[in-house]
Write a protein that holds these residues in place. Structure first.
Motif, PDB file in Angstrom:
ATOM      1  N   ARG A 118      24.180  37.126  32.211  1.00  0.00           N
ATOM      2  CA  ARG A 118      23.434  38.172  31.516  1.00  0.00           C
ATOM      3  C   ARG A 118      24.039  38.524  30.160  1.00  0.00           C
ATOM      4  N   GLY A 119      25.128  37.854  29.806  1.00  0.00           N
ATOM      5  CA  GLY A 119      25.688  38.029  28.470  1.00  0.00           C
ATOM      6  C   GLY A 119      26.752  39.096  28.335  1.00  0.00           C
ATOM      7  N   LEU A 120      27.248  39.648  29.447  1.00  0.00           N
ATOM      8  CA  LEU A 120      28.323  40.633  29.340  1.00  0.00           C
ATOM      9  C   LEU A 120      29.599  39.951  28.863  1.00  0.00           C
ATOM     10  N   HIS A 121      30.266  40.567  27.917  1.00  0.00           N
ATOM     11  CA  HIS A 121      31.519  40.018  27.392  1.00  0.00           C
ATOM     12  C   HIS A 121      32.689  40.584  28.201  1.00  0.00           C
ATOM     13  N   PHE A 122      33.471  39.708  28.773  1.00  0.00           N
ATOM     14  CA  PHE A 122      34.602  40.167  29.588  1.00  0.00           C
ATOM     15  C   PHE A 122      35.688  39.104  29.624  1.00  0.00           C
ATOM     16  N   GLN A 123      36.876  39.555  30.010  1.00  0.00           N
ATOM     17  CA  GLN A 123      37.984  38.667  30.324  1.00  0.00           C
ATOM     18  C   GLN A 123      38.502  39.030  31.715  1.00  0.00           C
ATOM     19  N   ILE A 124      39.075  38.048  32.392  1.00  0.00           N
ATOM     20  CA  ILE A 124      39.656  38.268  33.709  1.00  0.00           C
ATOM     21  C   ILE A 124      41.174  38.179  33.574  1.00  0.00           C
ATOM     22  N   PHE A 125      41.879  39.246  33.938  1.00  0.00           N
ATOM     23  CA  PHE A 125      43.340  39.258  33.921  1.00  0.00           C
ATOM     24  C   PHE A 125      43.833  38.979  35.338  1.00  0.00           C
ATOM     25  N   SER A 126      44.452  37.835  35.549  1.00  0.00           N
ATOM     26  CA  SER A 126      44.913  37.439  36.881  1.00  0.00           C
ATOM     27  C   SER A 126      46.404  37.707  37.014  1.00  0.00           C
ATOM     28  N   LEU A 127      46.769  38.576  37.971  1.00  0.00           N
ATOM     29  CA  LEU A 127      48.177  38.914  38.171  1.00  0.00           C
ATOM     30  C   LEU A 127      48.979  37.747  38.744  1.00  0.00           C
ATOM     31  N   LEU A 128      48.318  36.844  39.446  1.00  0.00           N
ATOM     32  CA  LEU A 128      48.961  35.646  39.978  1.00  0.00           C
ATOM     33  C   LEU A 128      48.297  34.419  39.395  1.00  0.00           C
ATOM     34  N   ASN A 129      49.074  33.378  39.192  1.00  0.00           N
ATOM     35  CA  ASN A 129      48.509  32.142  38.688  1.00  0.00           C
ATOM     36  C   ASN A 129      47.682  31.450  39.763  1.00  0.00           C
ATOM     37  N   PHE A 130      46.728  30.666  39.343  1.00  0.00           N
ATOM     38  CA  PHE A 130      45.853  29.951  40.264  1.00  0.00           C
ATOM     39  C   PHE A 130      46.639  28.844  40.952  1.00  0.00           C
ATOM     40  N   ASP A 131      46.527  28.786  42.308  1.00  0.00           N
ATOM     41  CA  ASP A 131      47.298  27.792  43.050  1.00  0.00           C
ATOM     42  C   ASP A 131      46.581  26.448  43.180  1.00  0.00           C
ATOM     43  N   ALA A 132      45.340  26.359  42.670  1.00  0.00           N
ATOM     44  CA  ALA A 132      44.570  25.105  42.620  1.00  0.00           C
ATOM     45  C   ALA A 132      44.252  24.537  43.995  1.00  0.00           C
ATOM     46  N   LYS A 133      44.348  25.345  45.071  1.00  0.00           N
ATOM     47  CA  LYS A 133      44.043  24.830  46.402  1.00  0.00           C
ATOM     48  C   LYS A 133      42.545  24.822  46.672  1.00  0.00           C
ATOM     49  N   VAL A 134      41.873  25.937  46.362  1.00  0.00           N
ATOM     50  CA  VAL A 134      40.440  26.056  46.611  1.00  0.00           C
ATOM     51  C   VAL A 134      39.797  26.682  45.390  1.00  0.00           C
ATOM     52  N   ILE A 135      38.689  26.110  44.937  1.00  0.00           N
ATOM     53  CA  ILE A 135      37.967  26.703  43.811  1.00  0.00           C
ATOM     54  C   ILE A 135      36.467  26.513  44.018  1.00  0.00           C
ATOM     55  N   HIS A 136      35.733  27.609  43.959  1.00  0.00           N
ATOM     56  CA  HIS A 136      34.286  27.528  44.025  1.00  0.00           C
ATOM     57  C   HIS A 136      33.759  26.920  42.727  1.00  0.00           C
ATOM     58  N   LYS A 137      32.654  26.228  42.828  1.00  0.00           N
ATOM     59  CA  LYS A 137      32.075  25.592  41.645  1.00  0.00           C
ATOM     60  C   LYS A 137      31.751  26.627  40.572  1.00  0.00           C
ATOM     61  N   GLU A 138      31.265  27.810  40.999  1.00  0.00           N
ATOM     62  CA  GLU A 138      30.903  28.848  40.040  1.00  0.00           C
ATOM     63  C   GLU A 138      32.117  29.374  39.283  1.00  0.00           C
ATOM     64  N   ALA A 139      33.312  29.261  39.893  1.00  0.00           N
ATOM     65  CA  ALA A 139      34.523  29.796  39.258  1.00  0.00           C
ATOM     66  C   ALA A 139      35.012  28.918  38.118  1.00  0.00           C
ATOM     67  N   GLN A 140      34.698  27.637  38.150  1.00  0.00           N
ATOM     68  CA  GLN A 140      35.204  26.726  37.122  1.00  0.00           C
ATOM     69  C   GLN A 140      34.744  27.136  35.734  1.00  0.00           C
TER      70      GLN A 140
END
Length: 405
Positions: free
Chosen positions: A188-210
């Motif tokens: 919908r065009g909302l401008h945002f950033q995601i601040f992740s307190l932990l780094n991604f462990d690359a074990k599981v990722i949903h397609k939408e998250a990529q």
């Protein structure tokens, strides 16, 4: 036969119990699965035996698939299910009540079909992902518009209103509801950033998250120059804010050693995020959990003056309530997923906090859970989806299976 879908610490014990009750060939543990719509199409009933719940994805997805539901009367379950119309609600720790409710549906195919149809109508009217995102978008839009005038006097506004989402870890497979929300907001065009307190462990990722990874900011190494440069900036320019933010954590958490340790670990990362908020003129900071993400968002707000808010779901407010009252009172608003939780948070926050606590139900993708053609089986199939943890009440469900058998 029962399909129990999910993984967790109780799996070995549950399988052993099922064998001891001579339920081999009737109770099947599938482990974690991603084809829930197909599994739902195979089943007659969906069952959730939890001892506590927030806004259950399992129930919403089952309703979208047009299945009657038997669930315990905890948390948001009673807001999703209309007892006797879209399914049955039973007490916790009552295998006999579970079995009786399941048997009622199995004995009356017309009732099962009617409940499933009514469940599908109810989810479409009240709990679709589309309605969730629309409410959330309006909430952020009103918020950023109202704060623009305040921020304009102290900072140069960016071209677009921007929100920072503070999360424990992104992507994380258990936060499917958050992924649905931010992915739809991005469309919908909302401008945002995601601040992740932990780094991604690359074990599981949903397609939408990529697609959202470029919007995600991870913490540099603890002793890295960018992180401590951010600390130096606030100590040099606003030392009072820096000390007050740190003192807030010490004063609020010292009685709970475990929470205090986590808060101290979060503080250096929060200062780094605060520098980004200041440099990029981000309008609002929103934490996805009431636990350490909310601590981080509160620190960022104290350092930058940006308004902040948080969303809470279930275990993050009931297990550890450290600083919860202060979080509610200092946040601009609090989003929760059930009216039950809103009542609880209002009691914790005290007088004057009811209006800032907003109940916004989670949503489910109705297109994804449209029922596929029914698969005919010689025996009925019942589906239970969830992590195999003590809070899900699965020993009660196994005993209910024995009673049904």
């Amino acid at each position: 036969s029962f399909l129990i879908v999910g993984g967790g610490s109780l799996q070995d014990n549950l399988e052993r119990e099922a064998r001891q009750l001579q339920l081999d060939g009737r109770v099947f543990f599938t482990g974690p699965r991603r084809d829930i719509p197909r599994l739902l199409s195979m089943c007659n009933i969906s069952v959730l035996s939890s001892l506590k719940e927030g806004m259950s994805n399992t129930i919403m997805e089952s309703m979208a698939a047009g299945k009657p539901i038997v669930a315990t009367k905890v948390g948001g379950n009673a807001e999703l299910i209309v007892d006797g119309e879209t399914g049955f609600l039973t007490p916790t720790h009552d295998p006999s009540a579970l079995a009786t409710a399941i048997q009622k549906i199995l004995d009356d195919p017309a009732l099962a079909q009617r409940m499933g149809q009514q469940a599908k109508v109810r989810i479409a009217q009240l709990f679709s992902a589309e309605s969730l995102v629309t409410r959330t978008e309006h909430l952020y839009d009103e918020l950023t518009r109202s704060t623009s005038c305040e921020l304009q006097s102290t900072t140069a506004l960016s071209e677009h209103r921007t929100i920072a989402f503070v999360v424990s870890q992104f992507p994380r497979y258990v936060d499917a509801y958050f992924l649905r929300e931010v992915a739809a907001l991005a469309e919908r065009g909302l401008h945002f950033q995601i601040f992740s307190l932990l780094n991604f462990d690359a074990k599981v990722i949903h397609k939408e998250a990529q697609a959202l990874l470029p919007r995600t900011v991870y913490i540099p190494f603890l002793f890295s120059r960018p992180l401590w440069k951010a600390h130096g900036h606030f100590l040099a320019h606003t030392p009072g804010r820096y000390i007050r933010a740190l003192w807030t954590l010490v004063r609020g958490c010292w009685r709970s050693p475990k929470t205090f340790a986590k808060a101290l670990a979060v503080f250096p990362k929060s200062v780094y995020f605060a520098k980004i908020v200041k440099d990029q003129h981000i309008n609002h900071v929103h934490a996805n959990w009431a636990s350490h993400p909310a601590v981080s968002a509160m620190v960022i707000a104290k350092l930058t003056g940006a308004p902040w808010s948080f969303a809470r779901h279930a275990s993050d407010i009931f297990i550890d309530t450290t600083m919860l009252e202060e979080k509610i009172r200092t946040a601009q608003f609090v989003v929760t997923c059930t009216r039950y939780n809103k009542g609880y948070l209002t009691n914790v926050g005290g007088a004057g906090t009811e209006n800032k606590i907003i109940a916004n139900y989670h949503g489910v993708d109705l297109k994804k859970f449209t029922p596929v053609p029914k698969v005919i089986h010689s025996r009925f199939q019942i589906l239970a989806v969830g992590t195999l943890l003590p809070c899900k009440g699965l020993p009660d469900l196994i005993t209910a299976c024995r009673l049904l058998a």
